[in-house]
Design a protein around this motif. Sequence first.
Motif: not given
Length: 429
Positions: A251-252, A254-255, A259, A265, A267, A274, A281-282, A285-286
């Motif tokens: 997730a991290i 991917s951001g 983001g 998100s 993940q 979550s 982490a979310i 990611e976002e």
Amino acid sequence: MKQLIGNLKGDRVIWSFVALLALFSFMPVFSASSNLAYLGHGTGNTLGYLVKHLAHICIGFGIIFVVHKVPYHYFRALSKIGLPVVWILLLYTLVKGTVIAGANASRWIQIPFVGITFQTSTLASLVLFIFVARYLSKTREEPIDFKESLKELWAPVFFTLGLILPANFSTTALIFSMVLMLVFIGKYPIKYIAFIVGSGIVFLAFFVLISKAFPESRFFSRVSTWSSRIENFTTDKPDEDDYQIEKAKIAIASGRIYGLGPGKSVQKNFLPQSSSDFIYAIIVEEYGLLGGLGVLTLYLLLLFRFVIASHKANTLFGKLVVIGLGFPMIFQAMINMAVAVELLPVTGQTLPLISSGGSSIWMTCFALGIIISVTKKDEEIEEELKVAAKREEALQKLIDDELASEEVLNSDYSIEDKAANPMDAVLNK
């Protein structure tokens, strides 16, 4: 709205940072609750979780507002009374505790008739920190007797930690570390602190040894989880915690910088916690690296403001209360973020004011209310002095006006008398 803001006393900067963190929390919680929605009723509709989080935040700010109106020195006596109550709640949690939200530890109790679960260790930590601050402020002007401090300070501390330890090692370690920091700042002799640290290590080792002798006991069921988490953190052995960490790292990664965007998100559908333990982490990611650093900066600014509030407090008890309640809040946030990036093993610590959950938000708000009450004291004194000075000035002006009007009236009466009674003037001649 202006009247409501006018009723908010204390450090306005702390109020602002807390409000920013709370407002920001709605989007991550709304997005990250999707897996809970699928598990709960299969639709994936997270609106109910958003409304629930809104209710928790509103109640939390209500707690801050009520508590910050109470003079903080009242909590000095309440901590001594509240500690036995906390012990009873912790004992009840060990025996009758429940498991919620996919967690694998009995850390909550069910409040009858209202259907609300409550994590007793969060309340225990607040009461314990205030109790330690009370003891240190009481003995500040006297040389500390170690034997006396063992009975009055450390016996209650270790008993409280002993009741939290079986279900929650990370919280126990965090509370013990913060108590050590608090006694160090409170000028407790370092040689005594070293002895206490050694005693704590011996106590933990003894607890682990007993758990090995009774592995089937519910009281020691979490020891195997602690050891496996530490082992998995230091080795490459795969397990459930590694699954969560891997998903958090994906997730991290991917951001990236900016983001994927709010609510986008991926993940969040795979991370079991979550919306609580791994919400950071979310967020990354976002909202990307910028969003993650922004949240970190807010917590660091809040820590800096706690330092200023502690420095400005006009009593030693107030200084220690701000440190004892404010610093653990920030360190808990740092631990949560460190777990998400695999700097620490999985601990189960939430992100204060952002993660979903009722009791954690409410106890954080309770602590913030006491801290703001400490900052309010100096402000109130200054306001009272200004009001008193204005009243004295107005009273003096009123007296001066009364004296001036009496002189004018006396002179007017003499002129009118002479004009109204000319015979008196002739007779007087």
